[in-house]
Scaffold this motif. Structure first.
Motif, PDB file in Angstrom:
ATOM      1  N   ARG A 246       0.892  -1.272  -0.056  1.00  0.00           N
ATOM      2  CA  ARG A 246       0.010  -0.025  -0.082  1.00  0.00           C
ATOM      3  C   ARG A 246       0.922   1.474   0.061  1.00  0.00           C
ATOM      4  O   ARG A 246       1.871   1.452   0.674  1.00  0.00           O
ATOM      5  N   VAL A 247       0.249   1.994  -0.584  1.00  0.00           N
ATOM      6  CA  VAL A 247       1.221   3.372  -0.701  1.00  0.00           C
ATOM      7  C   VAL A 247       0.449   4.651  -0.783  1.00  0.00           C
ATOM      8  O   VAL A 247      -0.796   4.585  -1.495  1.00  0.00           O
ATOM      9  N   TRP A 248       0.661   5.598  -0.306  1.00  0.00           N
ATOM     10  CA  TRP A 248       0.014   6.789  -0.184  1.00  0.00           C
ATOM     11  C   TRP A 248       0.635   8.044  -0.091  1.00  0.00           C
ATOM     12  O   TRP A 248       1.915   8.084   0.400  1.00  0.00           O
ATOM     13  N   GLY A 249       0.132   9.384  -0.295  1.00  0.00           N
ATOM     14  CA  GLY A 249       1.165  10.680  -0.274  1.00  0.00           C
ATOM     15  C   GLY A 249       1.059  11.262  -1.741  1.00  0.00           C
ATOM     16  O   GLY A 249       0.324  11.186  -2.443  1.00  0.00           O
ATOM     17  N   ASN A 250       2.132  11.939  -2.019  1.00  0.00           N
ATOM     18  CA  ASN A 250       2.517  12.523  -3.453  1.00  0.00           C
ATOM     19  C   ASN A 250       2.518  11.358  -4.433  1.00  0.00           C
ATOM     20  O   ASN A 250       3.017  10.544  -4.545  1.00  0.00           O
ATOM     21  N   ASN A 251       1.593  11.512  -5.635  1.00  0.00           N
ATOM     22  CA  ASN A 251       1.595  10.644  -6.527  1.00  0.00           C
ATOM     23  C   ASN A 251       1.567  11.295  -7.824  1.00  0.00           C
ATOM     24  O   ASN A 251       1.212  10.684  -8.997  1.00  0.00           O
ATOM     25  N   SER A 252       2.672  12.401  -7.703  1.00  0.00           N
ATOM     26  CA  SER A 252       2.778  12.960  -9.204  1.00  0.00           C
ATOM     27  C   SER A 252       3.227  12.182 -10.269  1.00  0.00           C
ATOM     28  O   SER A 252       3.243  12.515 -11.360  1.00  0.00           O
ATOM     29  N   TYR A 253       4.090  11.299  -9.953  1.00  0.00           N
ATOM     30  CA  TYR A 253       4.771  10.234 -10.885  1.00  0.00           C
ATOM     31  C   TYR A 253       4.243   8.785 -10.907  1.00  0.00           C
ATOM     32  O   TYR A 253       4.798   8.084 -11.413  1.00  0.00           O
ATOM     33  N   GLY A 254       3.127   8.712 -10.140  1.00  0.00           N
ATOM     34  CA  GLY A 254       2.347   7.620 -10.108  1.00  0.00           C
ATOM     35  C   GLY A 254       3.073   6.659  -9.077  1.00  0.00           C
ATOM     36  O   GLY A 254       2.857   5.141  -8.910  1.00  0.00           O
ATOM     37  N   GLN A 255       3.907   6.950  -8.202  1.00  0.00           N
ATOM     38  CA  GLN A 255       4.513   6.273  -7.026  1.00  0.00           C
ATOM     39  C   GLN A 255       3.672   5.826  -6.068  1.00  0.00           C
ATOM     40  O   GLN A 255       4.114   4.848  -5.391  1.00  0.00           O
ATOM     41  N   CYS A 256       2.356   6.058  -5.967  1.00  0.00           N
ATOM     42  CA  CYS A 256       1.321   5.665  -5.058  1.00  0.00           C
ATOM     43  C   CYS A 256       0.363   4.715  -5.887  1.00  0.00           C
ATOM     44  O   CYS A 256      -0.419   4.117  -5.307  1.00  0.00           O
ATOM     45  N   THR A 257       0.598   4.602  -7.026  1.00  0.00           N
ATOM     46  CA  THR A 257      -0.178   3.762  -7.691  1.00  0.00           C
ATOM     47  C   THR A 257       0.266   2.299  -8.055  1.00  0.00           C
ATOM     48  O   THR A 257       1.193   2.162  -8.832  1.00  0.00           O
ATOM     49  N   THR A 258      -0.137   1.537  -7.054  1.00  0.00           N
ATOM     50  CA  THR A 258       0.289   0.067  -7.326  1.00  0.00           C
ATOM     51  C   THR A 258      -0.107  -0.601  -8.209  1.00  0.00           C
ATOM     52  O   THR A 258      -1.187  -0.617  -8.708  1.00  0.00           O
ATOM     53  N   PRO A 259       1.052  -1.243  -9.138  1.00  0.00           N
ATOM     54  CA  PRO A 259       0.604  -1.990 -10.368  1.00  0.00           C
ATOM     55  C   PRO A 259      -0.375  -3.053 -10.102  1.00  0.00           C
ATOM     56  O   PRO A 259      -0.364  -3.821  -9.070  1.00  0.00           O
ATOM     57  N   THR A 260      -1.418  -3.180 -11.015  1.00  0.00           N
ATOM     58  CA  THR A 260      -2.503  -3.984 -10.563  1.00  0.00           C
ATOM     59  C   THR A 260      -1.980  -5.534 -10.738  1.00  0.00           C
ATOM     60  O   THR A 260      -2.584  -6.428 -10.065  1.00  0.00           O
ATOM     61  N   GLU A 261      -0.828  -5.789 -11.689  1.00  0.00           N
ATOM     62  CA  GLU A 261      -0.375  -7.216 -11.623  1.00  0.00           C
ATOM     63  C   GLU A 261       0.602  -7.712 -10.557  1.00  0.00           C
ATOM     64  O   GLU A 261       1.204  -8.499 -10.726  1.00  0.00           O
ATOM     65  N   LEU A 262       0.912  -6.756  -9.463  1.00  0.00           N
ATOM     66  CA  LEU A 262       1.794  -7.039  -8.635  1.00  0.00           C
ATOM     67  C   LEU A 262       1.438  -8.142  -7.714  1.00  0.00           C
ATOM     68  O   LEU A 262       0.446  -8.221  -7.432  1.00  0.00           O
ATOM     69  N   GLU A 263       2.599  -8.953  -7.377  1.00  0.00           N
ATOM     70  CA  GLU A 263       2.217 -10.417  -7.053  1.00  0.00           C
ATOM     71  C   GLU A 263       2.481  -9.713  -5.387  1.00  0.00           C
ATOM     72  O   GLU A 263       2.784  -8.767  -4.989  1.00  0.00           O
ATOM     73  N   VAL A 264       2.161 -11.010  -4.541  1.00  0.00           N
ATOM     74  CA  VAL A 264       2.142 -10.869  -3.099  1.00  0.00           C
ATOM     75  C   VAL A 264       3.902 -10.444  -2.978  1.00  0.00           C
ATOM     76  O   VAL A 264       4.795 -10.921  -3.669  1.00  0.00           O
ATOM     77  N   CYS A 265       4.160  -9.567  -1.802  1.00  0.00           N
ATOM     78  CA  CYS A 265       5.591  -8.989  -1.752  1.00  0.00           C
ATOM     79  C   CYS A 265       6.038  -9.358  -0.298  1.00  0.00           C
ATOM     80  O   CYS A 265       5.463  -9.815   0.675  1.00  0.00           O
ATOM     81  N   VAL A 266       7.258  -9.330  -0.051  1.00  0.00           N
ATOM     82  CA  VAL A 266       8.172  -9.590   1.044  1.00  0.00           C
ATOM     83  C   VAL A 266       8.906  -8.465   1.598  1.00  0.00           C
ATOM     84  O   VAL A 266       9.260  -8.538   2.517  1.00  0.00           O
ATOM     85  N   ALA A 267       9.041  -7.451   0.675  1.00  0.00           N
ATOM     86  CA  ALA A 267      10.052  -6.433   1.035  1.00  0.00           C
ATOM     87  C   ALA A 267       9.596  -4.965   0.238  1.00  0.00           C
ATOM     88  O   ALA A 267       9.063  -5.272  -0.870  1.00  0.00           O
ATOM     89  N   ILE A 268       9.827  -3.891   0.783  1.00  0.00           N
ATOM     90  CA  ILE A 268       9.385  -2.662   0.219  1.00  0.00           C
ATOM     91  C   ILE A 268      10.470  -1.652   0.393  1.00  0.00           C
ATOM     92  O   ILE A 268      11.164  -1.585   1.273  1.00  0.00           O
ATOM     93  N   ALA A 269      10.625  -0.817  -0.365  1.00  0.00           N
ATOM     94  CA  ALA A 269      11.518   0.409  -0.317  1.00  0.00           C
ATOM     95  C   ALA A 269      11.026   1.618  -0.986  1.00  0.00           C
ATOM     96  O   ALA A 269      10.175   1.602  -2.019  1.00  0.00           O
ATOM     97  N   GLY A 270      11.499   2.597  -0.785  1.00  0.00           N
ATOM     98  CA  GLY A 270      11.082   4.026  -1.496  1.00  0.00           C
ATOM     99  C   GLY A 270      12.435   4.873  -2.060  1.00  0.00           C
ATOM    100  O   GLY A 270      13.468   4.946  -1.292  1.00  0.00           O
TER     101      GLY A 270
END
Length: 212
Positions: free
Chosen positions: A119-143
Motif C-alpha cells: 500500500r502506498v499513499w502521499g504524493n502521486n505526481s509520478y504514479g509512485q502511489c499507484t500500485t501495479p495491478t499485476e503486482l504479486e504478493v511481496c516480502v519487502a518494500i523500499a522508497g
C-alpha cells in the motif's frame, strides 16, 4: 549508534542518553533510531515536527523516514506517521490494517500488509502511489525520492513512479533478489547470489558497483 556527515540541523549529533538500538533510518535532515526496548527517538530538523514523537506511540518494531516525515510500525502492527503532511503522506489509510514492514519516499509512505499486499499513499505526481495491478504478493518494500520498489515472493523486483533516469526499469538480467533499497533517483538490489546491482541516475557513480 554513530552518525557523520552534514550536521547543519544536528542530525549527526547523537543524543547523549540514546543507549543501545536495534534499527536506524535517515530522512532528508533528520535521524531516527529504535531503542532496544521498542521506543522511537528522533533528532535533527524538526520544522515539520518530524522529530516530535507522538506521546501515545508506544512500543514499535520498525521505523522509516521520508523527506520531512517519520513512519513507525507499532508492535501491534499498526502504522503511524508524523511530520510534513502536505501530500497526506502522514494520513494513514483507514483500511490499511495490520502491517509487517514500512518504508518512506520523499513525500510518500509505503506499507506492506501482513497479507503481502503493498500500500502506498502521499504524493502521486509520478504514479509512485499507484500500485501495479499485476503486482504479486511481496516480502519487502523500499522508497526512492519519487519512486517505489517492491520485492515479490518470487524474488523478482518491481518498481514504479518517476523513471526519468531509468530507476524503475528493471534490468532484464537481474534475476532473483533477496533485498532492495532506494536512493534519490536510483534503485539497488541484492541478488540471491550475493551480488549487488544498481540502476538509475549515475552522475556520482552511485550505480557503478565497485570492482573490489
Amino acid at each position: 549508534v554513530r552518525a557523520w556527515g552534514l550536521n547543519n540541523f544536528g542530525q549527526c549529533t547523537i543524543p547523549w542518553d540514546l543507549g543501545e538500538c536495534t534499527a536506524i533510518a535517515g530522512g532528508y535532515r533528520h535521524t531516527i533510531a529504535l531503542q532496544t526496548y521498542g521506543t522511537v527517538r528522533a533528532w535533527g530538523n524538526n520544522t515539520s515536527s518530524q522529530c516530535t514523537i507522538p506521546a501515545d506511540l508506544g512500543l514499535c518494531s520498525a521505523i522509516a523516514c521520508g523527506g520531512d516525515h517519520t513512519i513507525a510500525l507499532q508492535s501491534a502492527g499498526t502504522v503511524r506517521a508524523w511530520g510534513n503532511n502536505t501530500s497526506s503522506q502522514c494520513t494513514i489509510p483507514a483500511d490499511l490494517g495490520l502491517c509487517s514492514a514500512i518504508a518512506g519516499g520523499f513525500t510518500h509512505s509505503i506499507a506492506l500488509q501482513v497479507s503481502g499486499t503493498v500500500r502506498v499513499w502521499g504524493n502521486n505526481s509520478y504514479g509512485q502511489c499507484t500500485t501495479p495491478t499485476e503486482l504479486e504478493v511481496c516480502v519487502a518494500i523500499a522508497g526512492g525520492y519519487e519512486h517505489t520498489i517492491a520485492l515479490q515472493t518470487s524474488g523478482l523486483v518491481r518498481a514504479w513512479g518517476n523513471n526519468s533516469y531509468g530507476q524503475c526499469t528493471i534490468p532484464t538480467n537481474l534475476g532473483f533478489c533477496s533485498a532492495i533499497a532506494g536512493g534519490l533517483n536510483h534503485t539497488i538490489a541484492l541478488q540471491t547470489s550475493g551480488t549487488v546491482r544498481a540502476w538509475g541516475q549515475n552522475d556520482y557513480g552511485q550505480c557503478t558497483i565497485a570492482a573490489d
